[in-house]
Design an enzyme around this catalytic site. Structure first.
Site, PDB file in Angstrom:
ATOM      1  N   GLU A   1      -0.288  16.435   1.076  1.00 45.67           N
ATOM      2  CA  GLU A   1       1.501  15.789   1.256  1.00 45.67           C
ATOM      3  C   GLU A   1       1.351  14.775   0.196  1.00 45.67           C
ATOM      4  OE1 GLU A   1       3.648  17.106   3.206  1.00 45.67           O
ATOM      5  OE2 GLU A   1       2.368  18.488   4.391  1.00 45.67           O
TER       6      GLU A   1
ATOM      7  N   CYS B   1       7.772   8.627   0.910  1.00 40.08           N
ATOM      8  CA  CYS B   1       7.803   9.599   0.257  1.00 40.08           C
ATOM      9  C   CYS B   1       9.277  10.269  -0.087  1.00 40.08           C
ATOM     10  CB  CYS B   1       6.571  10.672   0.644  1.00 40.08           C
ATOM     11  SG  CYS B   1       7.025  11.125   2.528  1.00 40.08           S
TER      12      CYS B   1
HETATM   13  P1  NAD Z   1      -3.250   6.698  -2.323  1.00 41.05           P
HETATM   14  O1  NAD Z   1      -3.541   7.909  -2.969  1.00 41.05           O
HETATM   15  O2  NAD Z   1      -3.590   5.528  -3.232  1.00 41.05           O
HETATM   16  O3  NAD Z   1      -4.199   6.637  -1.129  1.00 41.05           O
HETATM   17  C1  NAD Z   1      -4.037   7.246   0.093  1.00 41.05           C
HETATM   18  C2  NAD Z   1      -5.482   7.480   0.792  1.00 41.05           C
HETATM   19  O4  NAD Z   1      -6.474   7.919  -0.209  1.00 41.05           O
HETATM   20  C3  NAD Z   1      -5.825   6.052   1.227  1.00 41.05           C
HETATM   21  O5  NAD Z   1      -6.419   6.150   2.436  1.00 41.05           O
HETATM   22  C4  NAD Z   1      -7.039   5.771   0.164  1.00 41.05           C
HETATM   23  O6  NAD Z   1      -8.031   5.064   0.600  1.00 41.05           O
HETATM   24  C5  NAD Z   1      -7.300   7.330  -0.062  1.00 41.05           C
HETATM   25  N1  NAD Z   1      -8.175   7.411  -1.524  1.00 41.05           N
HETATM   26  C6  NAD Z   1      -7.675   6.931  -2.577  1.00 41.05           C
HETATM   27  N2  NAD Z   1      -8.938   7.348  -3.526  1.00 41.05           N
HETATM   28  C7  NAD Z   1      -9.557   8.522  -2.986  1.00 41.05           C
HETATM   29  C8  NAD Z   1     -10.493   9.346  -3.475  1.00 41.05           C
HETATM   30  N3  NAD Z   1     -10.966   9.269  -4.729  1.00 41.05           N
HETATM   31  N4  NAD Z   1     -10.925   9.966  -2.395  1.00 41.05           N
HETATM   32  C9  NAD Z   1     -10.656  10.188  -1.168  1.00 41.05           C
HETATM   33  N5  NAD Z   1      -9.794   9.452  -0.722  1.00 41.05           N
HETATM   34  C10 NAD Z   1      -9.155   8.481  -1.450  1.00 41.05           C
HETATM   35  O7  NAD Z   1      -1.929   6.808  -1.663  1.00 41.05           O
HETATM   36  P2  NAD Z   1      -1.176   5.388  -1.228  1.00 41.05           P
HETATM   37  O8  NAD Z   1      -0.769   4.418  -2.124  1.00 41.05           O
HETATM   38  O9  NAD Z   1      -1.846   5.004   0.163  1.00 41.05           O
HETATM   39  O10 NAD Z   1       0.262   6.214  -0.545  1.00 41.05           O
HETATM   40  C11 NAD Z   1       1.523   6.288  -1.496  1.00 41.05           C
HETATM   41  C12 NAD Z   1       1.736   7.754  -2.152  1.00 41.05           C
HETATM   42  O11 NAD Z   1       1.817   8.440  -0.743  1.00 41.05           O
HETATM   43  C13 NAD Z   1       2.855   7.790  -2.359  1.00 41.05           C
HETATM   44  O12 NAD Z   1       2.984   8.585  -3.628  1.00 41.05           O
HETATM   45  C14 NAD Z   1       3.807   8.667  -1.626  1.00 41.05           C
HETATM   46  O13 NAD Z   1       4.868   9.365  -2.028  1.00 41.05           O
HETATM   47  C15 NAD Z   1       2.766   9.448  -0.805  1.00 41.05           C
HETATM   48  N6  NAD Z   1       3.069   9.962   0.547  1.00 41.05           N
HETATM   49  C16 NAD Z   1       3.602  11.155   0.689  1.00 41.05           C
HETATM   50  C17 NAD Z   1       3.900  11.669   1.878  1.00 41.05           C
HETATM   51  C18 NAD Z   1       4.194  13.095   2.439  1.00 41.05           C
HETATM   52  O14 NAD Z   1       4.048  13.333   3.438  1.00 41.05           O
HETATM   53  N7  NAD Z   1       4.384  13.835   1.365  1.00 41.05           N
HETATM   54  C19 NAD Z   1       3.965  10.703   2.938  1.00 41.05           C
HETATM   55  C20 NAD Z   1       3.688   9.382   2.481  1.00 41.05           C
HETATM   56  C21 NAD Z   1       3.332   8.828   1.336  1.00 41.05           C
END
Ligand code: NAD
Length: 512
Positions: free
Chosen positions: A237, A271
């Site tokens: 997502e 998002c």
């Molecule tokens: P992010 O990708 O930086 O982090 C998300 C999660 O992934 C965190 O828990 C982080 O610690 C973990 N993570 C980071 N690098 C990783 C790796 N290499 N391996 C495994 N886990 C890892 O995203 P964010 O900044 O927390 O969230 C914002 C983003 O999320 C935006 O792009 C937003 O659009 C998206 N988002 C999507 C939805 C949806 O349902 N489509 C909902 C909310 C947010």
């Protein structure tokens, strides 16, 4: 938030003060988490669905009793206003639990499927079997719902869960852990691993049977690559750049209010927030005025009566700044807001509307995840559709017009996981509808009946009574070819010939 000496620090985005510290999960514990989860799976997966749902009911009751504490934890940790913590994070979580409790048993029940005539004498079913250990990795913007909804879906389906919540909102991560403990889930069925991307990566590289990831496109691609090595299935997502299309015949006052809310709720860190606004040329100047009027009414702060809180994550402020600076340096103009060098210190950003943008600018093409809304005029329906589809994303969209046929026509042509007509974002609040993205907004869906089945192996089962000594398609083949030819011709031709079909079938049976 930042990590120091294996403690995650929760810093309030609105005051800059330290709110608390959480112990990080040591990476060496990954294997122990998975072993515990796999052990717990043996019993949890054997429970009838109805019994698993009893645990979900207890979770819901406990959440309702403690709803104000949860709302305050979310608001403190994210900087969002209390009303949004309640309406947009807690409510959808409670509603999802309720929906699953009401419909879960039916959605996961073994289903009888009609058996075709050529397979006469057999019974057919589909069964939904839990996958095993589900790793849920969640972001910080709706830190409760985006962790808990996939967790309860996986749990109801009979899986055990390891959650790695966002390190940006560690207090909510801790709160979720405590909620599941208080609801009395059996030991090992739910475990929470606290930490940043290193911890997330270590768990992704562990031995999950399924990964449910919500977050950025960048991280989603990393996770998909790691998962591909062991063919671990995933749901991703990811981000969005959602378009909002306003036709001249729309209720313009409502559309302007809707656009301002969709762009600036949670400071645009959604998002599915409106990140591009397309307005029919004939009403473009008037619509800009309406937008400005709505923005002027907004109150920024962190109390119960505020509309817009802070940004949550400092790095996000930089992204918004870059997009705004580039647009203004290339000739865009502000409708509301100020240039970034006039921003106040701290994490409050002004709700900013920008006009005179071109479609190749970052402000149009890349996710802002902040309170930034570019407005673009269009002349024809066709042009609006082309512009709306012109990014790598496709999560949600909205169409505003009184002409229902036009609205539906446009909605059908948008490459998007969801489209709302004369409203915004709201599909996510209907747990019976699927949720997910197209293009780089993600892979897979959850919510609705598919949201539970995602966490299952869909298993085809056929039953034969076992009384007949053989089957017509088994050996020996001697003499069967012409009989099969006539059988299939009589069966598949436009007008079926039942008498030939029956004769051939009986002859084939006699050949066994
Ligand atoms: P992010 O990708 O930086 O982090 C998300 C999660 O992934 C965190 O828990 C982080 O610690 C973990 N993570 C980071 N690098 C990783 C790796 N290499 N391996 C495994 N886990 C890892 O995203 P964010 O900044 O927390 O969230 C914002 C983003 O999320 C935006 O792009 C937003 O659009 C998206 N988002 C999507 C939805 C949806 O349902 N489509 C909902 C909310 C947010």
């Amino acid at each position: 938030m930042h990590s120091a000496h294996e403690r995650l620090q929760a810093i309030s985005p609105s005051t800059g003060k330290l709110l608390g510290e959480i112990d990080e999960t040591p990476i060496q514990h990954v294997d122990v988490f998975y072993e515990k989860s796999k052990m717990a799976f043996n019993q949890w997966s054997e429970l009838p669905v109805s019994q698993r749902l009893e645990y979900l009911k207890k979770l819901k009751e406990y959440m309702v009793e403690n709803i104000e504490v949860i709302a305050k934890t979310i608001a403190d940790d994210t900087g969002k206003v209390l009303t949004e913590a309640l309406v947009a994070d807690i409510m959808p979580t409670l509603d999802a639990i309720q929906h699953i409790c009401q419909h879960g048993t039916k959605m996961l029940k073994r289903e009888k499927i009609k058996t075709p005539l050529l397979l006469i004498g057999k019974k057919s079913f589909v069964e939904y079997m839990p996958r095993g250990v589900v790793l849920v990795i969640s972001p910080w913007n709706y830190p409760l719902q985006l962790a808990v909804v996939p967790m309860i879906s996986a749990l109801a389906a009979g899986n055990t869960v390891i959650l790695k919540p966002s390190e940006v909102t560690p207090l909510v991560g801790k709160c979720i852990e405590e909620l599941f403990i208080s609801a009395g889930f059996p030991d090992g069925v739910v475990q929470v691993a606290h930490g940043g991307k290193e911890v997330g990566a270590a768990f992704t590289n562990g031995s999950p049977d399924y990964i449910f990831f919500t977050g950025s496109v960048r991280t989603g691609k990393i996770i998909q690559e790691v998962a591909a090595k062991n063919l671990v299935p995933t749901t991703l997502e990811l981000g969005g750049k959602d378009p909002l299309i306003v036709f001249a015949d729309a209720n313009l006052e409502r559309a302007a209010k809707g656009a301002v809310w969709a762009a600036f709720t949670n400071s645009g860190q959604v998002c599915m927030s409106a990140e591009r606004l397309y307005v029919e040329k004939s009403v473009y100047p008037r619509f800009l005025e309406l937008l400005k009027k709505e923005v002027d009414k907004l109150v920024q702060g962190n109390d119960e009566n505020s509309d817009i809180g802070t940004m949550t994550f400092p790095a996000q402020v930089e992204i918004v700044k870059k997009q705004l600076d580039e647009a203004l340096s290339r000739g865009a103009e502000l409708v509301t807001g100020v240039p970034s060098h006039l921003w106040q210190k701290g994490m409050y950003l002004p709700p900013t509307i920008v006009k005179n943008v071109t479609h190749d600018m970052k402000i149009i093409q890349e996710e802002a995840f902040g309170p930034l809304l570019p407005v673009v005029p269009f002349e024809t329906e066709e042009q609006a559709i082309t512009l709306a589809n012109d990014t790598v994303y496709g999560l949600n969209a909205s169409v505003w017009t009184h002409d229902r046929a036009k609205a539906r026509r446009v909605a059908s042509r948008l490459v998007s996981g969801a489209v709302v007509i004369n409203d915004v974002i709201v599909t996510v609040a209907h747990h019976g509808l699927p949720f997910g993205g197209t293009k780089q907004s993600g892979i897979g869906r959850y919510h609705g009946s598919g949201g539970l089945r995602t966490f299952c192996h869909e298993k085809a089962i056929m039953e034969d009574s076992g009384r007949r000594k053989s089957e017509i398609q088994w050996y020996p083949y001697k003499g069967k070819y012409p009989l099969f030819l006539n059988l299939f011709k009589s069966y598949f031709q436009s007008k079926r010939n039942w008498s030939t079909f029956a004769r051939m079938y009986i002859k084939l049976l006699k050949r066994n």
